[in-house]
Design a protein around this motif. Structure first.
Motif: not given
Length: 386
Positions: A247-249, A251-257, A264, A350
């Motif tokens: 789910t984080m992927k 929502n592009e949260e992993i890209d933000a990390m 990650p 995604r």
């Protein structure tokens, strides 16, 4: 030969085809607009044309005013169909304006009429087995590469302990350990009850029901308790790891990390792996106690033993080695479950559908690898004589 005229005089510019009246029927005249606008009617007309009764047919395109890729594709598909039926087709009187497009479309492989799959069932089965073997090998290499990445992250954290995130670790310990106690305890208790009932029922036929205590104790301590715990954790925590990271992927949260310079694997994977390796041995110990308790209750009821007699028989049946053999497997099972769960989470595409698919794959792979590890442990301890 049958031939139909596509389009009428009222259809201005509409594509058409008809036999050449000055010929014996071996030449078909094409004219008008052979474009995507009239593709449906033109395609039906071409399908109705059989070309039977002639050794060779010429497609005369001298009257074609407009031609696009859809029209060229239909012409070549009809030509391939007729050629496959024994009637070669030749394109004649092609204008210089349309020749480049026809040459391009003519080089495409997909204009040909697909041939039926003539491979028998055995060949198709072997092909699928081979494809599955290659996919299995590829998946194994990717998973091994991920194990290496996690090992590197472990090494960095060992050298610099301040890289660890204690809050995330404690949170995962609570979720994977404390919150799992009720389901693990209940399931282990019931499994102990079932094992004791089945063993006592079968051994009674041979007058050896007293050995029910031995079998319940050995099976629960050495194999059953830790295996049941690992399967429950794989379905509960392993799937949660995949869904959370997936789910984080999405929502592009992993890209933000990555944009923030965070790893990650270090932020998401390491706390989950460490937490599960800490909690699973304790869960396995709890499952041992609950499984033996369930087996004891059933044995006391089925064999008319007193609780003290059951405890005495259990002490004589198992020793500390049997207990240790079971607990040694727990960290390995935890590592497998956490690695697979996080790996499948990072593979999520995604889409919401991908999250569900990878979660299912995660549970199946984890359970499969845990059972394989259990079998290997059994062989290893058998060789050692433990």
């Amino acid at each position: 030969m049958t031939g139909k005229t596509a389009g009428t005089g009222a259809d201005k510019g509409a594509g058409w085809m008809r036999p050449d009246p000055a010929d014996d029927g071996s030449r078909m005249l094409f004219g008008g607009d052979w474009t995507v606008d009239g593709a449906s009617a033109l395609d039906r007309t071409l399908k109705d044309f059989s070309g039977a009764g002639h050794g060779k047919i010429a497609f005369d395109l001298s009257a074609v005013s407009r031609l696009d890729s859809a029209g060229a594709w239909m012409l070549f598909r009809a030509a391939h169909r007729l050629s496959g039926g024994g009637t070669p087709v030749e394109f004649v009187n092609v204008s210089e304006q349309h020749r480049p497009l026809l040459e391009i479309v003519g080089k495409l492989d997909d204009v040909a009429v697909p041939k039926a799959d003539r491979a028998n069932a055995l060949v198709r089965f072997l092909a699928r087995v081979g494809e599955g073997a290659f996919d299995f090998g590829k998946k194994g290499l990717e998973l091994l590469n991920f194990v290496g990445l996690v090992a590197v992250a472990f090494g960095r954290s060992a050298i610099r302990p301040n890289r660890l995130r204690p809050n995330a670790l404690i949170t995962q310990i609570e979720r994977t350990g404390l919150d799992a106690l009720p389901i693990v305890g209940l399931l282990s208790f019931l499994v102990g009850v079932v094992l004791a009932y089945l063993m006592s029922d079968q051994l009674r036929k041979f007058g050896a029901e007293v050995f029910t205590v031995n079998l319940v104790g050995l099976s629960m301590f050495r194999e059953v308790a830790v295996l049941i715990t690992a399967i429950v954790v794989a379905g509960r925590s392993g799937s949660a790891f995949t869904a959370q990271i997936g789910t984080m992927k999405v929502n592009e949260e992993i890209d933000a990390m990555g944009t923030l310079g965070l790893d990650p694997v270090e932020v998401l994977v390491l706390p989950r792996v460490l937490a599960l390796m800490i909690t699973l041995p304790f869960l396995a110990f709890f499952a041992d106690i609950m499984g033996v308790l369930g087996g004891g209750v059933m044995t006391v009821l089925a064999l008319d033993l007193s609780p003290s007699q059951f405890v005495t028989a259990l002490k004589g049946a198992v020793d500390i080695d049997d207990f240790v053999v079971g607990l040694v497997k727990a960290p390995v099972h935890a590592y497998i479950i956490a690695i697979v769960g996080c790996y499948e989470g990072l593979k999520v595409q995604r889409t919401a559908e991908s999250v569900g698919h990878q979660t299912t794959v995660s549970v199946v792979e984890s359970v499969f690898l845990v059972i394989v590890a259990t079998a290997l442990f059994s062989i290893f301890f058998s060789i050692l004589g433990v």
